[in-house]
Design a protein around this motif. Structure first.
Motif, PDB file in Angstrom:
ATOM      1  N   ALA A 207       0.809  -1.210   0.000  1.00 50.99           N
ATOM      2  CA  ALA A 207       0.000   0.000   0.000  1.00 50.99           C
ATOM      3  C   ALA A 207       0.847   1.266   0.000  1.00 50.99           C
ATOM      4  CB  ALA A 207      -0.928   0.012   1.216  1.00 50.99           C
ATOM      5  N   GLY A 208       2.157   1.098   0.070  1.00 47.11           N
ATOM      6  CA  GLY A 208       3.075   2.231   0.023  1.00 47.11           C
ATOM      7  C   GLY A 208       3.358   2.655  -1.409  1.00 47.11           C
ATOM      8  N   PRO A 209       4.248   3.619  -1.598  1.00 42.25           N
ATOM      9  CA  PRO A 209       4.456   4.221  -2.915  1.00 42.25           C
ATOM     10  C   PRO A 209       5.479   3.535  -3.797  1.00 42.25           C
ATOM     11  CG  PRO A 209       5.719   5.419  -1.275  1.00 42.25           C
ATOM     12  CD  PRO A 209       4.959   4.341  -0.526  1.00 42.25           C
ATOM     13  N   ILE A 210       6.189   2.501  -3.303  1.00 40.79           N
ATOM     14  CA  ILE A 210       7.394   2.059  -3.997  1.00 40.79           C
ATOM     15  C   ILE A 210       7.126   1.541  -5.409  1.00 40.79           C
ATOM     16  CG2 ILE A 210       7.321  -0.210  -2.893  1.00 40.79           C
ATOM     17  CD1 ILE A 210      10.423  -0.136  -2.990  1.00 40.79           C
ATOM     18  N   LEU A 211       6.115   0.698  -5.607  1.00 40.47           N
ATOM     19  CA  LEU A 211       5.885   0.142  -6.938  1.00 40.47           C
ATOM     20  C   LEU A 211       5.487   1.230  -7.932  1.00 40.47           C
ATOM     21  CD1 LEU A 211       5.677  -2.157  -8.928  1.00 40.47           C
ATOM     22  CD2 LEU A 211       3.366  -2.628  -8.079  1.00 40.47           C
ATOM     23  N   GLU A 212       4.548   2.073  -7.533  1.00 38.78           N
ATOM     24  CA  GLU A 212       4.122   3.140  -8.436  1.00 38.78           C
ATOM     25  C   GLU A 212       5.278   4.080  -8.759  1.00 38.78           C
ATOM     26  OE1 GLU A 212       0.425   6.307  -8.933  1.00 38.78           O
ATOM     27  OE2 GLU A 212       0.795   5.337  -6.999  1.00 38.78           O
ATOM     28  N   ASP A 213       6.097   4.392  -7.761  1.00 42.14           N
ATOM     29  CA  ASP A 213       7.255   5.255  -7.999  1.00 42.14           C
ATOM     30  C   ASP A 213       8.227   4.627  -8.991  1.00 42.14           C
ATOM     31  OD1 ASP A 213       6.303   7.153  -6.302  1.00 42.14           O
ATOM     32  OD2 ASP A 213       7.720   6.780  -4.672  1.00 42.14           O
ATOM     33  N   VAL A 214       8.510   3.344  -8.815  1.00 34.91           N
ATOM     34  CA  VAL A 214       9.450   2.662  -9.720  1.00 34.91           C
ATOM     35  C   VAL A 214       8.908   2.636 -11.144  1.00 34.91           C
ATOM     36  CG1 VAL A 214      10.470   0.424 -10.277  1.00 34.91           C
ATOM     37  CG2 VAL A 214      10.559   1.287  -7.930  1.00 34.91           C
ATOM     38  N   LEU A 215       7.623   2.331 -11.301  1.00 36.24           N
ATOM     39  CA  LEU A 215       7.045   2.288 -12.642  1.00 36.24           C
ATOM     40  C   LEU A 215       7.015   3.675 -13.282  1.00 36.24           C
ATOM     41  CD1 LEU A 215       4.065  -0.189 -12.115  1.00 36.24           C
ATOM     42  CD2 LEU A 215       6.363  -0.665 -12.986  1.00 36.24           C
ATOM     43  N   THR A 216       6.691   4.694 -12.489  1.00 33.96           N
ATOM     44  CA  THR A 216       6.662   6.060 -13.015  1.00 33.96           C
ATOM     45  C   THR A 216       8.049   6.503 -13.472  1.00 33.96           C
ATOM     46  OG1 THR A 216       4.787   6.656 -11.598  1.00 33.96           O
ATOM     47  CG2 THR A 216       6.128   8.464 -12.454  1.00 33.96           C
ATOM     48  N   ARG A 217       9.041   6.225 -12.662  1.00 27.38           N
ATOM     49  CA  ARG A 217      10.403   6.642 -12.993  1.00 27.38           C
ATOM     50  C   ARG A 217      10.968   5.813 -14.150  1.00 27.38           C
ATOM     51  NH1 ARG A 217      13.105   6.944  -7.075  1.00 27.38           N
ATOM     52  NH2 ARG A 217      14.914   7.715  -8.246  1.00 27.38           N
ATOM     53  N   THR A 218      10.562   4.544 -14.238  1.00 28.27           N
ATOM     54  CA  THR A 218      10.996   3.721 -15.374  1.00 28.27           C
ATOM     55  C   THR A 218      10.426   4.260 -16.677  1.00 28.27           C
ATOM     56  OG1 THR A 218      11.135   1.755 -13.977  1.00 28.27           O
ATOM     57  CG2 THR A 218      10.986   1.398 -16.344  1.00 28.27           C
ATOM     58  N   ALA A 219       9.132   4.611 -16.647  1.00 27.56           N
ATOM     59  CA  ALA A 219       8.513   5.184 -17.846  1.00 27.56           C
ATOM     60  C   ALA A 219       9.189   6.491 -18.247  1.00 27.56           C
ATOM     61  CB  ALA A 219       7.019   5.404 -17.606  1.00 27.56           C
ATOM     62  N   ALA A 220       9.509   7.327 -17.265  1.00 26.03           N
ATOM     63  CA  ALA A 220      10.191   8.598 -17.561  1.00 26.03           C
ATOM     64  C   ALA A 220      11.563   8.346 -18.173  1.00 26.03           C
ATOM     65  CB  ALA A 220      10.317   9.429 -16.293  1.00 26.03           C
TER      66      ALA A 220
ATOM     67  N   LEU B 278      12.347   5.965 -20.003  1.00 22.70           N
ATOM     68  CA  LEU B 278      12.136   5.500 -21.377  1.00 22.70           C
ATOM     69  C   LEU B 278      11.585   6.600 -22.269  1.00 22.70           C
ATOM     70  CD1 LEU B 278      10.590   1.990 -20.572  1.00 22.70           C
ATOM     71  CD2 LEU B 278      12.885   2.475 -21.440  1.00 22.70           C
ATOM     72  N   GLY B 279      11.472   7.822 -21.724  1.00 27.11           N
ATOM     73  CA  GLY B 279      11.016   8.963 -22.517  1.00 27.11           C
ATOM     74  C   GLY B 279       9.516   9.073 -22.655  1.00 27.11           C
ATOM     75  N   LYS B 280       8.769   8.416 -21.763  1.00 30.72           N
ATOM     76  CA  LYS B 280       7.311   8.447 -21.854  1.00 30.72           C
ATOM     77  C   LYS B 280       6.740   9.563 -20.986  1.00 30.72           C
ATOM     78  CE  LYS B 280       7.533   4.646 -24.268  1.00 30.72           C
ATOM     79  NZ  LYS B 280       7.309   4.662 -25.728  1.00 30.72           N
ATOM     80  N   ASN B 281       5.737  10.286 -21.527  1.00 37.16           N
ATOM     81  CA  ASN B 281       5.056  11.296 -20.727  1.00 37.16           C
ATOM     82  C   ASN B 281       3.951  10.640 -19.904  1.00 37.16           C
ATOM     83  OD1 ASN B 281       2.744  10.995 -22.406  1.00 37.16           O
ATOM     84  ND2 ASN B 281       3.532  12.555 -23.837  1.00 37.16           N
TER      85      ASN B 281
END
Length: 313
Positions: free
Chosen positions: A160-173, A175-178
């Motif tokens: 329920a913490g932020p770690i997975l969403e943070d990792v996916l968001t930063r991975t997408a960034a 890769l150049g994704k908005n």
């Protein structure tokens, strides 16, 4: 465990394991080896038919005979190979010190501590490593293993913490994704929540739904619950069971007895946070939340094959 079968922890040589932080800020893993024990009261002094241990009164472990014995701080310091004064803080839990054992007719059973959920972590890691060695696709394969699932997942590094969403968001960034493209990636992604499943107990079959009887040795289990205790739905079940079919892996389904509440998993938590299609699965298990749990050897191997098929599918 948040809900342990307490009496299974009695009369076992227990060790303490976890993490210690030294005064210089460094972190160390700790495993004391067999150190403490919670002894049962002799039956001559306790003739009540059912023993229901009081968590505060009856589960205090013994570690030594008198105050002259080495202190726990000194024992911990010796394991860490530091002076006791160098230890600032620690997080430790009691763990059964007995090694895992393959046993039974045909050596088809595996008994060990914490199979819920080390059975899933091990199988998932083996599948990811094997798949990544030859993977040539464009998708990003992700394995997330969270702490604190059995006590609610509401922690900094729980599901329920932020770690997975943070990792996916930063991975997408990276890769150049908005943001819009990242949300599109989520929409076409899928997730497997892998946690141990209930096998029908031969002595308590009445506790299970009469038309769904998952058994140890008969393959991984798809977990379904109309009250959303599991995240599985028709779309995610299709993806998972199609992968099992491609891998030649038999698959079973668990649906709980309507009069017997079932547990939940991190599947609904991460699905709610991210909006990614999720299915809940696991190997069938007996003695769930005991100090020593039981799974089938072949189910573990089948789980790896099924997860590999899912990852490359």
């Amino acid at each position: 465990y948040g809900g342990p079968i307490l009496h299974t922890w009695f009369d076992r040589e227990l060790k303490l394991a976890g993490q210690a932080v030294l005064k210089d800020g460094s972190r160390r893993l700790v495993d004391t080896g067999a150190l403490v024990r919670i002894p049962n009261l002799a039956i001559h002094l306790h003739r009540e038919k059912n023993f229901d241990p009081d968590r505060q009164v009856h589960v205090q472990p013994i570690i030594g005979l008198d105050a002259d014995d080495v202190s726990f701080a000194e024992i911990l310091a010796e394991k860490l190979e530091v002076d006791a004064e160098e230890i600032s803080a620690y997080n430790l839990i009691t763990v059964d010190s007995q090694r895992g054992e393959v046993f039974g007719a045909g050596h088809k059973f595996l008994a060990a501590g914490r199979m819920d959920n080390l059975s899933s972590v091990w199988a998932s890691m083996q599948a990811l490593i094997s798949t990544a060695e030859d993977y040539s696709g464009e998708d990003v394969l992700v394995l997330s293993a969270f702490d604190h699932e059995e006590v609610g997942s509401a922690s900094r590094y729980g599901a329920a913490g932020p770690i997975l969403e943070d990792v996916l968001t930063r991975t997408a960034a990276a890769l150049g994704k908005n943001e819009e493209e990242r949300r599109q990636i989520y929409a076409r992604s899928s997730c497997i929540s892998v946690d141990a499943a209930h096998s029908v107990h031969p002595n308590y079959a009445v506790k299970h739904d009469p038309t769904h009887h998952p058994l140890i040795g008969q393959g991984p289990v798809t977990k379904i619950n109309a009250n959303q205790r599991y995240a599985s739905d028709a779309t995610s079940i299709h993806l998972w069971e199609s992968a099992c079919e491609r891998a030649g892996v038999p698959v079973q389904r668990f649906v709980g007895n309507n009069a017997v509440p079932c547990g939940s998993t991190i599947g609904p938590i991460t699905a709610t946070r991210l909006g990614i299609d999720t299915v809940d699965v696991g190997v069938p298990l007996l003695s769930m939340h005991s100090a020593r749990e039981l799974v089938g050897v072949q189910d573990q191997l089948w789980m790896i094959d099924a997860l590999k098929a899912y990852l490359v599918g």
